[in-house]
Motif scaffolding. Sequence first.
Motif, PDB file in Angstrom:
ATOM      1  N   ALA A 150       0.827  -1.203   0.000  1.00 18.90           N
ATOM      2  CA  ALA A 150       0.000   0.000   0.000  1.00 18.90           C
ATOM      3  C   ALA A 150       0.869   1.264   0.000  1.00 18.90           C
ATOM      4  O   ALA A 150       0.476   2.296  -0.550  1.00 18.90           O
ATOM      5  CB  ALA A 150      -0.937   0.002   1.202  1.00 18.90           C
ATOM      6  N   HIS A 151       2.066   1.178   0.579  1.00 19.96           N
ATOM      7  CA  HIS A 151       3.024   2.293   0.518  1.00 19.96           C
ATOM      8  C   HIS A 151       3.392   2.575  -0.935  1.00 19.96           C
ATOM      9  O   HIS A 151       3.353   3.711  -1.402  1.00 19.96           O
ATOM     10  CB  HIS A 151       4.280   1.932   1.330  1.00 19.96           C
ATOM     11  N   GLU A 152       3.720   1.488  -1.657  1.00 19.24           N
ATOM     12  CA  GLU A 152       4.137   1.665  -3.056  1.00 19.24           C
ATOM     13  C   GLU A 152       3.001   2.158  -3.929  1.00 19.24           C
ATOM     14  O   GLU A 152       3.167   3.057  -4.750  1.00 19.24           O
ATOM     15  CB  GLU A 152       4.689   0.339  -3.621  1.00 19.24           C
ATOM     16  N   THR A 177       0.507   3.882  -2.964  1.00 19.75           N
ATOM     17  CA  THR A 177       0.212   5.276  -2.606  1.00 19.75           C
ATOM     18  C   THR A 177       1.151   6.243  -3.308  1.00 19.75           C
ATOM     19  O   THR A 177       0.768   7.369  -3.634  1.00 19.75           O
ATOM     20  CB  THR A 177       0.240   5.463  -1.076  1.00 19.75           C
ATOM     21  N   HIS A 178       2.393   5.811  -3.616  1.00 22.49           N
ATOM     22  CA  HIS A 178       3.253   6.664  -4.449  1.00 22.49           C
ATOM     23  C   HIS A 178       2.560   6.940  -5.785  1.00 22.49           C
ATOM     24  O   HIS A 178       2.642   8.045  -6.339  1.00 22.49           O
ATOM     25  CB  HIS A 178       4.613   6.007  -4.698  1.00 22.49           C
ATOM     26  N   GLY A 179       1.828   5.943  -6.266  1.00 18.95           N
ATOM     27  CA  GLY A 179       1.084   6.117  -7.509  1.00 18.95           C
ATOM     28  C   GLY A 179      -0.078   7.083  -7.338  1.00 18.95           C
ATOM     29  O   GLY A 179      -0.333   7.942  -8.200  1.00 18.95           O
ATOM     30  N   GLU A 236       6.861  16.695  -5.110  1.00 17.47           N
ATOM     31  CA  GLU A 236       8.238  16.538  -5.591  1.00 17.47           C
ATOM     32  C   GLU A 236       9.012  15.645  -4.627  1.00 17.47           C
ATOM     33  O   GLU A 236       8.946  15.861  -3.405  1.00 17.47           O
ATOM     34  CB  GLU A 236       8.867  17.935  -5.678  1.00 17.47           C
ATOM     35  N   TYR A 237       9.754  14.658  -5.155  1.00 18.70           N
ATOM     36  CA  TYR A 237      10.394  13.655  -4.305  1.00 18.70           C
ATOM     37  C   TYR A 237      11.760  14.130  -3.789  1.00 18.70           C
ATOM     38  O   TYR A 237      12.752  13.405  -3.828  1.00 18.70           O
ATOM     39  CB  TYR A 237      10.546  12.339  -5.083  1.00 18.70           C
ATOM     40  N   SER A 238      11.799  15.365  -3.272  1.00 20.01           N
ATOM     41  CA  SER A 238      13.030  15.893  -2.662  1.00 20.01           C
ATOM     42  C   SER A 238      12.627  17.023  -1.708  1.00 20.01           C
ATOM     43  O   SER A 238      11.509  17.540  -1.804  1.00 20.01           O
ATOM     44  CB  SER A 238      13.964  16.457  -3.737  1.00 20.01           C
ATOM     45  N   ASN A 246       5.887  13.358   0.708  1.00 19.45           N
ATOM     46  CA  ASN A 246       5.555  12.272  -0.232  1.00 19.45           C
ATOM     47  C   ASN A 246       5.745  10.930   0.451  1.00 19.45           C
ATOM     48  O   ASN A 246       4.859  10.073   0.444  1.00 19.45           O
ATOM     49  CB  ASN A 246       6.456  12.389  -1.482  1.00 19.45           C
ATOM     50  N   GLU A 247       6.893  10.751   1.073  1.00 23.09           N
ATOM     51  CA  GLU A 247       7.164   9.506   1.787  1.00 23.09           C
ATOM     52  C   GLU A 247       6.172   9.294   2.935  1.00 23.09           C
ATOM     53  O   GLU A 247       5.701   8.178   3.172  1.00 23.09           O
ATOM     54  CB  GLU A 247       8.596   9.496   2.333  1.00 23.09           C
ATOM     55  N   ALA A 248       5.845  10.372   3.634  1.00 22.67           N
ATOM     56  CA  ALA A 248       4.901  10.246   4.759  1.00 22.67           C
ATOM     57  C   ALA A 248       3.521   9.820   4.264  1.00 22.67           C
ATOM     58  O   ALA A 248       2.873   8.951   4.874  1.00 22.67           O
ATOM     59  CB  ALA A 248       4.805  11.559   5.516  1.00 22.67           C
ATOM     60  N   MET A 249       3.071  10.350   3.128  1.00 20.47           N
ATOM     61  CA  MET A 249       1.767   9.940   2.583  1.00 20.47           C
ATOM     62  C   MET A 249       1.767   8.423   2.379  1.00 20.47           C
ATOM     63  O   MET A 249       0.798   7.728   2.696  1.00 20.47           O
ATOM     64  CB  MET A 249       1.458  10.654   1.260  1.00 20.47           C
ATOM     65  N   SER A 250       2.885   7.900   1.863  1.00 23.73           N
ATOM     66  CA  SER A 250       2.967   6.457   1.617  1.00 23.73           C
ATOM     67  C   SER A 250       3.018   5.646   2.905  1.00 23.73           C
ATOM     68  O   SER A 250       2.371   4.597   3.006  1.00 23.73           O
ATOM     69  CB  SER A 250       4.178   6.159   0.730  1.00 23.73           C
ATOM     70  N   ASP A 251       3.763   6.101   3.897  1.00 25.14           N
ATOM     71  CA  ASP A 251       3.762   5.397   5.193  1.00 25.14           C
ATOM     72  C   ASP A 251       2.387   5.475   5.850  1.00 25.14           C
ATOM     73  O   ASP A 251       1.864   4.480   6.364  1.00 25.14           O
ATOM     74  CB  ASP A 251       4.808   6.000   6.140  1.00 25.14           C
ATOM     75  N   VAL A 284      14.539  11.615   2.317  1.00 25.64           N
ATOM     76  CA  VAL A 284      13.083  11.762   2.417  1.00 25.64           C
ATOM     77  C   VAL A 284      12.440  10.662   3.280  1.00 25.64           C
ATOM     78  O   VAL A 284      11.360  10.866   3.844  1.00 25.64           O
ATOM     79  CB  VAL A 284      12.426  11.794   1.022  1.00 25.64           C
ATOM     80  N   HIS A 285      13.114   9.513   3.383  1.00 25.45           N
ATOM     81  CA  HIS A 285      12.570   8.423   4.209  1.00 25.45           C
ATOM     82  C   HIS A 285      12.745   8.700   5.698  1.00 25.45           C
ATOM     83  O   HIS A 285      12.193   7.986   6.529  1.00 25.45           O
ATOM     84  CB  HIS A 285      13.254   7.094   3.859  1.00 25.45           C
ATOM     85  N   TYR A 286      13.550   9.721   6.018  1.00 25.00           N
ATOM     86  CA  TYR A 286      13.781  10.086   7.429  1.00 25.00           C
ATOM     87  C   TYR A 286      13.014  11.363   7.781  1.00 25.00           C
ATOM     88  O   TYR A 286      12.455  11.472   8.862  1.00 25.00           O
ATOM     89  CB  TYR A 286      15.279  10.265   7.687  1.00 25.00           C
TER      90      TYR A 286
HETATM   91 ZN   LIG Z   1       8.340   5.275  -0.493  1.00 28.18          ZN
END
Ligand SMILES: [Zn+2]
Length: 318
Positions: free
Chosen positions: A139-141, A143-145, A154-156, A163-168, A229-231
């Motif tokens: 579901a994380h992956e 959600t990136h979609g 933007e992934y930075s 972006n990463e938080a939305m996926s988590d 971004v994962h942190y």
């Molecule tokens: Zn991710």
Amino acid sequence: VTVKGTQADGTPILDKVLVNAVDGSVVARLPTIHTAKNRELHDLKNKTTLPGTTVRTEGQAATSDAVVNNNYDRLGTTYDAYKELFNRDSLDGSGGKLISSVHYSTKYNNAYWNGTQMVYGDGDGSTFSNLANSLDVTAHELTHGVTSNTSNLEYSGESGGLNEAMSDIFGNVVEYYGAGKVVSDNTWKVGEDVYTPNTAGDALRYMNDPAKDGDSLDYYPDYTSGVDVHYSSGIANLAFYLLSQGGKHPRSKTTVSVTAIGIEKAAQIFYRANTQIFTASTTFAQAKQWTGQAAQDLGYTQAEISAVADAWSAVGVT
Ligand SMILES: [Zn+2]
Ligand SMILES: CCC(=O)Oc1c(C)cccc1C(=O)O
Ligand SMILES: [Ca+2]
């Protein structure tokens, strides 16, 4: 629950009805379980040229590969959760294909969204078991979609952390839905079902105490543009947790006390913000403002709207 038919792949289509115990009459017909659609699974056979051999498409029967079958089911649960909770029809809102490739490379300890599809490694059996088996990872992956079709954060930088938080966040909201809408410790752990199979209880990330993984941020003043971004996602992950469950900062970085509004209302707020208000360059300060706006748009109470602002204040977004 009554069976009102079977799907092409033989699994039953269930109808949830409330029945009068005395005379057996149907009192209410609960929302039927939406069946997922447009799933398309590929087997990379440990190579890396995407998408790989098509091995199972929507409605096809289970294959002999449990990883394919598990990922097919996780995608189904993810589709169903987005439809039932947010009335979203797939990644793009109009039934877009869910393309997933499993067995990527050898002993690959990653899963990712490449802008078009999901890709899953098998893990090396020590850091990860097969990532395609995990519901919150799948579901994380996916959600990136969803994010790339909506806010397109933007992934930075700060937007990358969001972006990463939305996926988590939605990875675990889907896991909560799949568990029968039950919150547990796992709801706040990310990737716990595939991370370090030889170590019980740990996780890739911890939404309720991000710093527990040794790298993630839990306080916006600690943010710098060089943080992965994962942190930096930990800032928003913790805000979502506090909004859902209430409480204070787990490491006393602030003293703000947040009133719980529950995971479903928190999810509705973050879903509406990410899909209808956020822009590609959204900052954490704008996320605070726009999640508040989403709560207002949803007609939530002043207390609930204030709780949103408090959750962000609690993680240092003033
Ligand atoms: Zn991710
Ligand atoms: C929880 C899912 C996750 O974080 O997957 C990734 C991994 C394991 C490594 C690198 C990137 C990702 C990602 O999807 O962001
Ligand atoms: Ca989890």
